[in-house]
Scaffold this motif. Structure first.
Motif, PDB file in Angstrom:
ATOM      1  N   ASP A   9     -25.144  -3.947   4.884  1.00  0.00           N
ATOM      2  CA  ASP A   9     -25.050  -3.397   6.231  1.00  0.00           C
ATOM      3  C   ASP A   9     -26.047  -2.244   6.311  1.00  0.00           C
ATOM      4  N   ARG A  10     -27.248  -2.552   6.757  1.00  0.00           N
ATOM      5  CA  ARG A  10     -28.318  -1.555   6.793  1.00  0.00           C
ATOM      6  C   ARG A  10     -28.047  -0.460   7.816  1.00  0.00           C
ATOM      7  N   VAL A  11     -27.326  -0.760   8.898  1.00  0.00           N
ATOM      8  CA  VAL A  11     -26.988   0.278   9.877  1.00  0.00           C
ATOM      9  C   VAL A  11     -26.096   1.321   9.225  1.00  0.00           C
ATOM     10  N   GLU A  12     -25.060   0.879   8.526  1.00  0.00           N
ATOM     11  CA  GLU A  12     -24.176   1.824   7.838  1.00  0.00           C
ATOM     12  C   GLU A  12     -24.929   2.605   6.767  1.00  0.00           C
ATOM     13  N   GLU A  13     -25.840   1.926   6.087  1.00  0.00           N
ATOM     14  CA  GLU A  13     -26.650   2.589   5.063  1.00  0.00           C
ATOM     15  C   GLU A  13     -27.487   3.712   5.685  1.00  0.00           C
ATOM     16  N   LEU A  14     -28.128   3.444   6.828  1.00  0.00           N
ATOM     17  CA  LEU A  14     -28.933   4.480   7.488  1.00  0.00           C
ATOM     18  C   LEU A  14     -28.063   5.618   8.010  1.00  0.00           C
ATOM     19  N   LYS A  15     -26.887   5.289   8.531  1.00  0.00           N
ATOM     20  CA  LYS A  15     -25.975   6.340   9.009  1.00  0.00           C
ATOM     21  C   LYS A  15     -25.556   7.251   7.861  1.00  0.00           C
ATOM     22  N   ARG A  16     -25.187   6.652   6.723  1.00  0.00           N
ATOM     23  CA  ARG A  16     -24.806   7.468   5.554  1.00  0.00           C
ATOM     24  C   ARG A  16     -25.991   8.311   5.083  1.00  0.00           C
ATOM     25  N   TRP A  17     -27.178   7.708   5.083  1.00  0.00           N
ATOM     26  CA  TRP A  17     -28.376   8.398   4.626  1.00  0.00           C
ATOM     27  C   TRP A  17     -28.627   9.642   5.477  1.00  0.00           C
ATOM     28  N   GLN A  18     -28.614   9.475   6.800  1.00  0.00           N
ATOM     29  CA  GLN A  18     -28.899  10.622   7.665  1.00  0.00           C
ATOM     30  C   GLN A  18     -27.733  11.601   7.692  1.00  0.00           C
ATOM     31  N   ASP A  19     -26.486  11.133   7.565  1.00  0.00           N
ATOM     32  CA  ASP A  19     -25.337  12.042   7.518  1.00  0.00           C
ATOM     33  C   ASP A  19     -25.373  12.932   6.280  1.00  0.00           C
ATOM     34  N   SER A  20     -26.035  12.466   5.221  1.00  0.00           N
ATOM     35  CA  SER A  20     -26.145  13.267   4.007  1.00  0.00           C
ATOM     36  C   SER A  20     -27.314  14.252   4.079  1.00  0.00           C
ATOM     37  N   GLY A  21     -28.044  14.222   5.196  1.00  0.00           N
ATOM     38  CA  GLY A  21     -29.153  15.158   5.374  1.00  0.00           C
ATOM     39  C   GLY A  21     -30.502  14.598   5.000  1.00  0.00           C
ATOM     40  N   ALA A  22     -30.537  13.348   4.570  1.00  0.00           N
ATOM     41  CA  ALA A  22     -31.809  12.728   4.208  1.00  0.00           C
ATOM     42  C   ALA A  22     -32.461  12.116   5.448  1.00  0.00           C
ATOM     43  N   VAL A  23     -33.685  11.680   5.295  1.00  0.00           N
ATOM     44  CA  VAL A  23     -34.472  11.178   6.423  1.00  0.00           C
ATOM     45  C   VAL A  23     -34.872   9.731   6.169  1.00  0.00           C
ATOM     46  N   TRP A  24     -34.820   8.919   7.211  1.00  0.00           N
ATOM     47  CA  TRP A  24     -35.414   7.584   7.155  1.00  0.00           C
ATOM     48  C   TRP A  24     -36.521   7.525   8.192  1.00  0.00           C
ATOM     49  N   THR A  25     -37.505   6.682   7.945  1.00  0.00           N
ATOM     50  CA  THR A  25     -38.621   6.550   8.871  1.00  0.00           C
ATOM     51  C   THR A  25     -39.028   5.082   8.985  1.00  0.00           C
ATOM     52  N   VAL A  26     -39.499   4.708  10.162  1.00  0.00           N
ATOM     53  CA  VAL A  26     -39.976   3.350  10.384  1.00  0.00           C
ATOM     54  C   VAL A  26     -41.408   3.266   9.871  1.00  0.00           C
ATOM     55  N   PHE A  60     -29.877  -0.190  16.555  1.00  0.00           N
ATOM     56  CA  PHE A  60     -29.565   1.156  16.089  1.00  0.00           C
ATOM     57  C   PHE A  60     -30.812   2.041  16.056  1.00  0.00           C
ATOM     58  N   VAL A  61     -31.906   1.527  15.531  1.00  0.00           N
ATOM     59  CA  VAL A  61     -33.141   2.293  15.428  1.00  0.00           C
ATOM     60  C   VAL A  61     -33.759   2.499  16.800  1.00  0.00           C
ATOM     61  N   GLY A  62     -33.707   1.462  17.648  1.00  0.00           N
ATOM     62  CA  GLY A  62     -34.278   1.560  18.982  1.00  0.00           C
ATOM     63  C   GLY A  62     -35.760   1.878  18.934  1.00  0.00           C
ATOM     64  N   ASP A  63     -36.184   2.832  19.761  1.00  0.00           N
ATOM     65  CA  ASP A  63     -37.604   3.218  19.831  1.00  0.00           C
ATOM     66  C   ASP A  63     -37.934   4.382  18.886  1.00  0.00           C
ATOM     67  N   ARG A  64     -36.943   4.858  18.142  1.00  0.00           N
ATOM     68  CA  ARG A  64     -37.180   6.002  17.251  1.00  0.00           C
ATOM     69  C   ARG A  64     -38.174   5.642  16.148  1.00  0.00           C
ATOM     70  N   VAL A  65     -38.912   6.641  15.697  1.00  0.00           N
ATOM     71  CA  VAL A  65     -39.802   6.453  14.554  1.00  0.00           C
ATOM     72  C   VAL A  65     -39.182   7.001  13.267  1.00  0.00           C
ATOM     73  N   ASP A  66     -38.158   7.846  13.414  1.00  0.00           N
ATOM     74  CA  ASP A  66     -37.446   8.355  12.250  1.00  0.00           C
ATOM     75  C   ASP A  66     -36.084   8.889  12.670  1.00  0.00           C
TER      76      ASP A  66
END
Length: 69
Positions: A9-26, A60-66
């Motif tokens: 579940d990549r959406v949950e993975e990204l949510k956990r990642w950003q909730d922990s203060g880390a950053v994801w980027t497209v 979930f990501v939509g038009d965001r770049v990070d």
């Protein structure tokens, strides 16, 4: 015995990642696929990268770049 790979579940993975203060980027985006890089909490070093065609992830990501947007 054959092991079955379960879909992550990549959406949950990204949510956990950003909730922990880390950053994801497209890294790249096509109409049907995203490549996402997971970066350290300081926004620096790339820790992991994955590609996905999951419509829920694209929504979930939509038009965001990070994750800072």
């Amino acid at each position: 015995m054959v092991e079955r790979m379960t879909a992550r579940d990549r959406v949950e993975e990204l949510k956990r990642w950003q909730d922990s203060g880390a950053v994801w980027t497209v890294v790249s985006r096509t109409p049907d696929r995203l490549t996402i890089a997971l970066l350290r909490c300081d926004g620096g070093e790339e820790v992991d990268r994955f590609e996905s065609a999951d419509p829920a992830l694209r929504e979930f990501v939509g038009d965001r770049v990070d994750s800072t947007q």
